[in-house]
Design an enzyme around this catalytic site. Sequence first.
Site, mmCIF file in Angstrom:
data_model
loop_
_atom_site.group_PDB
_atom_site.id
_atom_site.type_symbol
_atom_site.label_atom_id
_atom_site.label_comp_id
_atom_site.label_asym_id
_atom_site.label_seq_id
_atom_site.Cartn_x
_atom_site.Cartn_y
_atom_site.Cartn_z
ATOM 1 N N ARG A 155 0.754 -1.314 0.075
ATOM 2 C CA ARG A 155 0.040 -0.104 -0.023
ATOM 3 C C ARG A 155 0.671 1.471 -0.036
ATOM 4 O O ARG A 155 0.678 2.195 -0.852
ATOM 5 C CB ARG A 155 -0.859 -0.138 1.167
ATOM 6 C CG ARG A 155 -1.919 -0.935 1.128
ATOM 7 C CD ARG A 155 -2.813 -1.203 2.450
ATOM 8 N NE ARG A 155 -1.941 -1.595 3.361
ATOM 9 C CZ ARG A 155 -2.406 -2.875 3.888
ATOM 10 N NH1 ARG A 155 -3.130 -3.578 3.488
ATOM 11 N NH2 ARG A 155 -1.425 -3.603 4.862
ATOM 12 N N ILE A 156 1.820 1.356 0.920
ATOM 13 C CA ILE A 156 2.597 2.630 1.158
ATOM 14 C C ILE A 156 3.559 2.827 0.035
ATOM 15 O O ILE A 156 3.671 3.780 -0.582
ATOM 16 C CB ILE A 156 3.332 2.733 2.564
ATOM 17 C CG1 ILE A 156 2.176 2.851 3.657
ATOM 18 C CG2 ILE A 156 4.117 3.858 2.819
ATOM 19 C CD1 ILE A 156 2.496 2.319 4.965
ATOM 20 N N THR A 235 10.926 4.543 6.059
ATOM 21 C CA THR A 235 9.789 4.885 6.804
ATOM 22 C C THR A 235 9.160 3.549 7.212
ATOM 23 O O THR A 235 7.882 3.954 7.735
ATOM 24 C CB THR A 235 8.637 5.622 5.880
ATOM 25 O OG1 THR A 235 8.526 4.845 4.831
ATOM 26 C CG2 THR A 235 9.373 7.028 5.513
ATOM 27 N N ARG A 237 10.237 0.261 9.506
ATOM 28 C CA ARG A 237 10.569 0.003 10.717
ATOM 29 C C ARG A 237 12.027 0.306 10.871
ATOM 30 O O ARG A 237 12.921 -0.223 9.932
ATOM 31 C CB ARG A 237 10.338 -1.410 11.379
ATOM 32 C CG ARG A 237 8.786 -1.359 11.532
ATOM 33 C CD ARG A 237 8.457 -0.605 12.909
ATOM 34 N NE ARG A 237 6.990 -0.889 12.908
ATOM 35 C CZ ARG A 237 5.951 -0.098 12.605
ATOM 36 N NH1 ARG A 237 6.012 1.141 11.983
ATOM 37 N NH2 ARG A 237 4.501 -0.377 12.831
ATOM 38 N N GLU A 266 14.005 3.811 19.078
ATOM 39 C CA GLU A 266 12.974 5.131 19.038
ATOM 40 C C GLU A 266 12.898 5.193 20.573
ATOM 41 O O GLU A 266 12.369 4.142 21.204
ATOM 42 C CB GLU A 266 11.942 4.998 18.270
ATOM 43 C CG GLU A 266 12.319 4.880 16.916
ATOM 44 C CD GLU A 266 10.986 4.803 16.051
ATOM 45 O OE1 GLU A 266 9.993 4.558 16.566
ATOM 46 O OE2 GLU A 266 11.191 4.413 14.799
ATOM 47 N N HIS A 285 9.182 9.123 13.612
ATOM 48 C CA HIS A 285 8.089 8.427 13.549
ATOM 49 C C HIS A 285 6.852 8.975 13.197
ATOM 50 O O HIS A 285 5.739 8.733 14.122
ATOM 51 C CB HIS A 285 8.154 7.375 14.581
ATOM 52 C CG HIS A 285 7.444 5.931 14.354
ATOM 53 N ND1 HIS A 285 7.917 4.725 14.764
ATOM 54 C CD2 HIS A 285 6.341 5.628 13.477
ATOM 55 C CE1 HIS A 285 7.014 3.820 13.958
ATOM 56 N NE2 HIS A 285 6.262 4.356 13.328
ATOM 57 N N ILE A 286 6.766 9.980 12.331
ATOM 58 C CA ILE A 286 5.357 10.613 12.163
ATOM 59 C C ILE A 286 4.709 10.265 10.808
ATOM 60 O O ILE A 286 3.911 11.103 10.392
ATOM 61 C CB ILE A 286 5.790 12.181 12.132
ATOM 62 C CG1 ILE A 286 6.963 12.473 11.372
ATOM 63 C CG2 ILE A 286 6.265 12.779 13.612
ATOM 64 C CD1 ILE A 286 6.833 13.917 10.981
HETATM 65 N N1 LIG Z 1 6.536 5.545 9.475
HETATM 66 C C1 LIG Z 1 5.234 5.287 9.906
HETATM 67 O O1 LIG Z 1 4.855 5.923 10.803
HETATM 68 C C2 LIG Z 1 4.596 4.256 9.299
HETATM 69 C C3 LIG Z 1 5.301 2.857 9.167
HETATM 70 N N2 LIG Z 1 4.668 1.840 8.574
HETATM 71 C C4 LIG Z 1 5.120 0.964 8.240
HETATM 72 O O2 LIG Z 1 5.076 0.485 6.832
HETATM 73 C C5 LIG Z 1 4.916 -0.840 6.697
HETATM 74 C C6 LIG Z 1 4.150 -1.240 5.497
HETATM 75 O O3 LIG Z 1 2.761 -0.744 5.459
HETATM 76 P P1 LIG Z 1 1.755 -1.107 4.050
HETATM 77 O O4 LIG Z 1 2.392 -0.593 2.964
HETATM 78 O O5 LIG Z 1 0.668 -0.751 4.681
HETATM 79 O O6 LIG Z 1 2.022 -2.760 4.196
HETATM 80 P P2 LIG Z 1 1.632 -3.654 3.022
HETATM 81 O O7 LIG Z 1 1.495 -5.031 3.446
HETATM 82 O O8 LIG Z 1 0.736 -3.047 2.169
HETATM 83 O O9 LIG Z 1 3.006 -3.924 2.131
HETATM 84 C C7 LIG Z 1 4.196 -4.338 2.382
HETATM 85 C C8 LIG Z 1 4.877 -4.991 1.129
HETATM 86 O O10 LIG Z 1 6.175 -5.387 1.718
HETATM 87 C C9 LIG Z 1 6.293 -6.654 0.899
HETATM 88 N N3 LIG Z 1 7.259 -7.464 1.599
HETATM 89 C C10 LIG Z 1 7.273 -8.060 2.922
HETATM 90 N N4 LIG Z 1 8.156 -8.682 3.397
HETATM 91 C C11 LIG Z 1 9.039 -8.720 2.047
HETATM 92 C C12 LIG Z 1 10.272 -9.234 1.962
HETATM 93 N N5 LIG Z 1 10.948 -10.031 2.826
HETATM 94 N N6 LIG Z 1 10.837 -9.166 0.775
HETATM 95 C C13 LIG Z 1 9.963 -8.530 -0.237
HETATM 96 N N7 LIG Z 1 8.930 -7.647 -0.050
HETATM 97 C C14 LIG Z 1 8.515 -7.892 1.379
HETATM 98 C C15 LIG Z 1 4.693 -7.457 1.049
HETATM 99 O O11 LIG Z 1 5.016 -8.255 -0.023
HETATM 100 C C16 LIG Z 1 4.006 -6.057 0.948
HETATM 101 O O12 LIG Z 1 3.795 -5.838 -0.686
HETATM 102 C C17 LIG Z 1 4.253 -1.340 7.920
HETATM 103 O O13 LIG Z 1 4.405 -2.544 8.179
HETATM 104 C C18 LIG Z 1 4.878 -0.514 8.862
HETATM 105 O O14 LIG Z 1 6.104 -1.389 9.329
HETATM 106 C C19 LIG Z 1 3.348 1.927 8.253
HETATM 107 C C20 LIG Z 1 2.590 2.810 8.659
HETATM 108 C C21 LIG Z 1 3.341 4.145 9.154
HETATM 109 O O1 LIG Z 2 0.857 2.046 11.555
HETATM 110 C C1 LIG Z 2 2.142 1.876 11.607
HETATM 111 O O2 LIG Z 2 2.620 0.990 11.491
HETATM 112 C C2 LIG Z 2 2.964 2.920 12.324
HETATM 113 O O3 LIG Z 2 4.070 2.983 12.357
HETATM 114 C C3 LIG Z 2 2.288 4.420 13.054
HETATM 115 O O4 LIG Z 2 1.032 4.579 12.369
#
Ligand SMILES: NC(=O)C1=CN([C@@H]2O[C@H](COP(=O)(O)OP(=O)(O)OC[C@H]3O[C@@H](n4cnc5c(N)ncnc54)[C@H](O)[C@@H]3O)[C@@H](O)[C@H]2O)C=CC1
Ligand SMILES: O=C(O)C(=O)CO
Length: 322
Positions: A155-156, A235, A237, A266, A285-286
Amino acid sequence: MKVLVSLNFPPLGIEMLKQEGLDVTVWKNDIPMTREELIQATKEHDILLSSSIYTLDADFLEKNKHLKLISQFAVGYNNIDIEKATELGIPVTNTPNAMTDATADIAFALMLAVSRKMFHMHKTIISGDWGHFRPQANLGMELKGKTVGIFGMGRIGSEFARRCLGAYNMKVIYHNRRPNTEMEKELNASYVSFEELLKESDVLSVHAGLSNETKGLFNADVFSKMKSSAIFINTARGGLHHEKSLIEALQNKVIWGAGLDVTNPEPMNKDNPLLNMENVAITPHIGSATVESRNEMSRLVALNIIQFSRGEPLTNLVSPGV
Ligand SMILES: NC(=O)C1=CN([C@@H]2O[C@H](COP(=O)(O)OP(=O)(O)OC[C@H]3O[C@@H](n4cnc5c(N)ncnc54)[C@H](O)[C@@H]3O)[C@@H](O)[C@H]2O)C=CC1
Ligand SMILES: O=C(O)C(=O)CO
């Protein structure tokens, strides 16, 4: 059912829970509970509305095996031992999509900030050194037409790639668990091997979750395979990059710059050398810190609990084994 709201979450979801007739206890303090406080408070509740700042490991779960549901206020859930929760029969839910745009925006902002040394220039001004126009100083790099590599085209990652294409007509390459044909069509993105991603990316942005597979993946060996002009953005982890290796890669000009919204640990130690590097931009982490995103997270986290209490299927279940 008694719900423990373990942080000062936006009121929208809390109101939804109260309207549903659930018995809600809210931790109204912006400082999180200590581990012991969380363990004790959870004992008196059936459902825990949790956050990624709490470590819900096997020990925590064993001490609270009576829990009926953990509803996580985040999309990432690497802070929860899902295997143990599954073994104990505790379902876990998350809040996907709520923060996709907001986090993609932060990745994009960091990329731009690093490419033009913006955080460093801001610090220079604050320190009283405005400087003067020096034709060969403070030179950044332009992004137009460059190649952006996405690690984790979910997604992101997809939303960030859309911004890169739309704003700078960047060429999009990606590495993912499996090909994302939708993005290939929409963005003319190419699926590449991990090695190729490292070799070809001018900007490499990390968007995969933290898992046993991805922990420490971006290490000295990986940085050494990237372009010396490359910008590394994380962005997702902090645990995905090996911090000492990243510091050395930047100090030794193995890569050009880095933008981080996530670090390990963090908060960062304020003596961390990354905080004083010219080509580095760091935010605390915003990613999801917008009114829109936090309200939607609040709505979803409550919806997950309401679905559970009504005995409906859980849309956002991340422990399908339960
Ligand atoms: N900085 C922040 O505040 C935020 C950070 N995040 C982080 O962003 C991450 C992603 O979020 P979304 O995009 O919603 O998740 P998502 O599940 O839609 O996307 C993650 C993608 O990474 C791929 N992936 C996972 N492990 C892999 C690997 N070993 N090799 C290759 N591809 C791999 C998956 O197939 C998937 O397409 C979250 O798990 C979270 O850790 C999410 C929201 C806010
Ligand atoms: O949703 C997440 O995974 C975050 O890191 C903060 O929203």
